[in-house]
Write a protein that holds these residues in place. Structure first.
Motif, PDB file in Angstrom:
ATOM      1  N   GLY A   1      43.266  27.949  78.696  1.00 55.34           N
ATOM      2  CA  GLY A   1      45.332  28.834  77.724  1.00 55.34           C
ATOM      3  C   GLY A   1      44.848  30.033  78.280  1.00 55.34           C
ATOM      4  N   SER A   2      44.117  30.161  79.340  1.00 56.58           N
ATOM      5  CA  SER A   2      44.178  31.775  79.584  1.00 56.58           C
ATOM      6  C   SER A   2      45.647  32.925  79.883  1.00 56.58           C
ATOM      7  CB  SER A   2      43.450  32.263  80.856  1.00 56.58           C
ATOM      8  OG  SER A   2      42.001  31.619  81.055  1.00 56.58           O
ATOM      9  N   ALA A   3      45.526  33.528  79.740  1.00 59.41           N
ATOM     10  CA  ALA A   3      47.291  34.331  80.230  1.00 59.41           C
ATOM     11  C   ALA A   3      46.868  34.754  81.984  1.00 59.41           C
ATOM     12  CB  ALA A   3      47.391  35.547  79.177  1.00 59.41           C
ATOM     13  N   VAL A   4      45.663  35.484  81.879  1.00 55.60           N
ATOM     14  CA  VAL A   4      45.268  35.714  83.149  1.00 55.60           C
ATOM     15  C   VAL A   4      43.633  35.679  83.258  1.00 55.60           C
ATOM     16  CG1 VAL A   4      45.459  37.673  84.985  1.00 55.60           C
ATOM     17  CG2 VAL A   4      46.783  37.554  82.787  1.00 55.60           C
ATOM     18  N   ALA A   5      43.119  35.517  84.701  1.00 55.56           N
ATOM     19  CA  ALA A   5      41.667  34.910  84.542  1.00 55.56           C
ATOM     20  C   ALA A   5      41.785  36.323  85.994  1.00 55.56           C
ATOM     21  CB  ALA A   5      41.882  33.854  84.865  1.00 55.56           C
ATOM     22  N   GLY A   6      40.119  36.422  86.221  1.00 57.66           N
ATOM     23  CA  GLY A   6      39.699  37.611  87.448  1.00 57.66           C
ATOM     24  C   GLY A   6      38.559  36.995  87.247  1.00 57.66           C
ATOM     25  N   VAL A   7      37.645  38.102  88.278  1.00 55.46           N
ATOM     26  CA  VAL A   7      36.870  38.275  88.683  1.00 55.46           C
ATOM     27  C   VAL A   7      36.853  39.597  88.835  1.00 55.46           C
ATOM     28  CG1 VAL A   7      36.514  36.237  89.776  1.00 55.46           C
ATOM     29  CG2 VAL A   7      36.959  37.726  91.145  1.00 55.46           C
ATOM     30  N   CYS A   8      35.379  40.077  88.883  1.00 55.56           N
ATOM     31  CA  CYS A   8      34.351  41.344  88.880  1.00 55.56           C
ATOM     32  C   CYS A   8      33.759  41.205  90.430  1.00 55.56           C
ATOM     33  CB  CYS A   8      34.405  42.091  88.178  1.00 55.56           C
ATOM     34  SG  CYS A   8      36.388  42.732  87.096  1.00 55.56           S
ATOM     35  N   VAL A   9      32.814  41.724  91.468  1.00 46.25           N
ATOM     36  CA  VAL A   9      32.180  41.494  92.182  1.00 46.25           C
ATOM     37  C   VAL A   9      31.079  43.608  91.737  1.00 46.25           C
ATOM     38  CG1 VAL A   9      30.714  41.315  94.307  1.00 46.25           C
ATOM     39  CG2 VAL A   9      32.906  40.416  93.283  1.00 46.25           C
ATOM     40  N   THR A  10      30.071  42.981  91.590  1.00 45.43           N
ATOM     41  CA  THR A  10      29.299  44.297  91.450  1.00 45.43           C
ATOM     42  C   THR A  10      28.945  44.790  93.071  1.00 45.43           C
ATOM     43  OG1 THR A  10      27.943  43.365  89.481  1.00 45.43           O
ATOM     44  CG2 THR A  10      27.032  45.640  90.180  1.00 45.43           C
ATOM     45  N   LYS A  11      29.110  46.417  93.470  1.00 44.70           N
ATOM     46  CA  LYS A  11      29.166  46.777  94.410  1.00 44.70           C
ATOM     47  C   LYS A  11      27.812  47.649  94.484  1.00 44.70           C
ATOM     48  CE  LYS A  11      32.499  44.508  96.742  1.00 44.70           C
ATOM     49  NZ  LYS A  11      31.404  43.025  97.247  1.00 44.70           N
ATOM     50  N   THR A  12      28.334  48.204  93.710  1.00 48.40           N
ATOM     51  CA  THR A  12      26.663  49.439  93.760  1.00 48.40           C
ATOM     52  C   THR A  12      25.561  49.056  92.064  1.00 48.40           C
ATOM     53  OG1 THR A  12      27.752  50.758  92.619  1.00 48.40           O
ATOM     54  CG2 THR A  12      28.477  51.285  94.798  1.00 48.40           C
ATOM     55  N   GLY A  13      24.525  49.381  92.643  1.00 45.30           N
ATOM     56  CA  GLY A  13      23.916  49.296  91.284  1.00 45.30           C
ATOM     57  C   GLY A  13      23.293  47.812  90.554  1.00 45.30           C
ATOM     58  N   ALA A  14      23.575  46.577  91.563  1.00 45.98           N
ATOM     59  CA  ALA A  14      23.523  45.431  91.447  1.00 45.98           C
ATOM     60  C   ALA A  14      21.849  44.866  90.674  1.00 45.98           C
ATOM     61  CB  ALA A  14      23.763  44.488  92.347  1.00 45.98           C
ATOM     62  N   ASP A  15      21.617  44.773  89.797  1.00 43.21           N
ATOM     63  CA  ASP A  15      20.557  43.728  89.018  1.00 43.21           C
ATOM     64  C   ASP A  15      20.301  43.135  89.947  1.00 43.21           C
ATOM     65  OD1 ASP A  15      20.251  45.451  87.018  1.00 43.21           O
ATOM     66  OD2 ASP A  15      21.952  44.329  85.688  1.00 43.21           O
ATOM     67  N   TYR A  16      21.103  42.139  90.939  1.00 45.27           N
ATOM     68  CA  TYR A  16      20.181  41.195  91.538  1.00 45.27           C
ATOM     69  C   TYR A  16      21.266  40.434  92.714  1.00 45.27           C
ATOM     70  CZ  TYR A  16      23.528  39.195  88.102  1.00 45.27           C
ATOM     71  OH  TYR A  16      24.424  38.851  86.764  1.00 45.27           O
ATOM     72  N   PRO A  17      21.040  40.189  93.899  1.00 40.28           N
ATOM     73  CA  PRO A  17      22.091  39.714  94.904  1.00 40.28           C
ATOM     74  C   PRO A  17      23.209  38.652  93.866  1.00 40.28           C
ATOM     75  CG  PRO A  17      20.116  39.581  95.521  1.00 40.28           C
ATOM     76  CD  PRO A  17      19.673  39.162  93.737  1.00 40.28           C
ATOM     77  N   GLY A  18      24.683  38.863  94.391  1.00 33.91           N
ATOM     78  CA  GLY A  18      25.365  38.272  94.319  1.00 33.91           C
ATOM     79  C   GLY A  18      25.760  38.251  92.392  1.00 33.91           C
ATOM     80  N   GLN A  19      25.670  39.503  92.430  1.00 31.89           N
ATOM     81  CA  GLN A  19      26.015  39.311  90.557  1.00 31.89           C
ATOM     82  C   GLN A  19      27.736  39.690  90.634  1.00 31.89           C
ATOM     83  OE1 GLN A  19      23.945  43.288  89.222  1.00 31.89           O
ATOM     84  NE2 GLN A  19      24.822  42.709  86.520  1.00 31.89           N
ATOM     85  N   MET A  20      28.321  39.350  90.032  1.00 32.00           N
ATOM     86  CA  MET A  20      29.600  39.091  89.489  1.00 32.00           C
ATOM     87  C   MET A  20      29.662  38.273  87.992  1.00 32.00           C
ATOM     88  SD  MET A  20      30.983  35.783  92.279  1.00 32.00           S
ATOM     89  CE  MET A  20      32.176  36.108  90.638  1.00 32.00           C
TER      90      MET A  20
END
Length: 225
Positions: A49-68
């Motif tokens: 029942g989401s009104a909106v959904a999305g993603v955020c991908v970490t571009k700098t200062g990631a704690d691990y590869p593929g952080q999102m």
């Protein structure tokens, strides 16, 4: 685009934003491929029942590869919490499960009005004493107005974690249409922009900056699309 708008303010305190977000923090083997699969399979968002959904991908200062993380926006905390009953990320379809490792999930309540227009986003995780949270929100509301008056297309959000365990703190999010626009704001800050006095007053209310990252965020589903 959805705006998580203000509730009425009757006591002089900063107006609290409406709605809530459910977030799922993951480590993706291939973030782009994972995002594309979710774009092609909207059934989970519809079921939640989401009104909106999305993603955020970490571009700098990631704690691990593929952080999102994957986020789902709802019109109320009630709906957001009900969604946690409707979907268990540990029991995802095999295709999705094979593409990411779940780290944790959390719910966030916006503490000020926030226009949902994802782009280049700087995220600070902040430790702030409870009595200083709403004064900090007030300063961020003032700062957002000053930045816009200076010609910047910037949205500033402050979010309170609900059920974030030991992982989460107050989120401060500054959103620009592009990384270049974000950089322009930073250049002005280092050049002594007048609005930096507001930033200084706000940061005096912060006990600790826990993390500081840049993310690239996007909408991948809307209920009316």
């Amino acid at each position: 685009m959805v705006t998580f708008a203000a509730a009425d303010n009757h006591d002089g305190q900063p107006a609290v934003g409406e709605g809530a977000f459910v977030t799922l923090m993951v480590q993706a083997k291939d973030p782009d491929a994972y995002i594309e699969v979710m774009k092609q399979n909207t059934a989970p968002f519809e079921a939640l029942g989401s009104a909106v959904a999305g993603v955020c991908v970490t571009k700098t200062g990631a704690d691990y590869p593929g952080q999102m993380f994957v986020w789902n926006a709802f019109d109320s905390v009630e709906q957001a919490m009900a969604a946690t009953d409707a979907y268990d990320p540990m029991n995802a379809p095999a295709e999705l499960a094979a593409m990411r490792e779940v780290k944790y999930n959390a719910i966030f309540k916006p503490l000020k009005p926030f226009k949902l227009a994802p782009g280049s986003e700087r995220l600070w995780r902040l430790n702030i004493a409870p009595q200083n949270v709403m004064p900090f929100v007030g300063k961020m509301t003032e700062l957002e107005a000053a930045l816009r008056a200076a010609g910047h297309d910037m949205n500033v959000g402050v979010f309170q974690p609900l059920g974030g365990g030991a992982h989460e703190t107050i989120h401060l999010r500054a959103v620009s249409p592009s990384y270049g626009e974000s950089g322009k704001v930073i250049d002005e800050a280092f050049s002594g922009a007048a609005w930096m006095s507001i930033w200084g007053a706000a940061m005096a209310l912060v006990d600790e900056v826990v993390t500081d990252n840049f993310e690239r965020c996007q909408v991948i589903y809307t209920a009316d699309s």
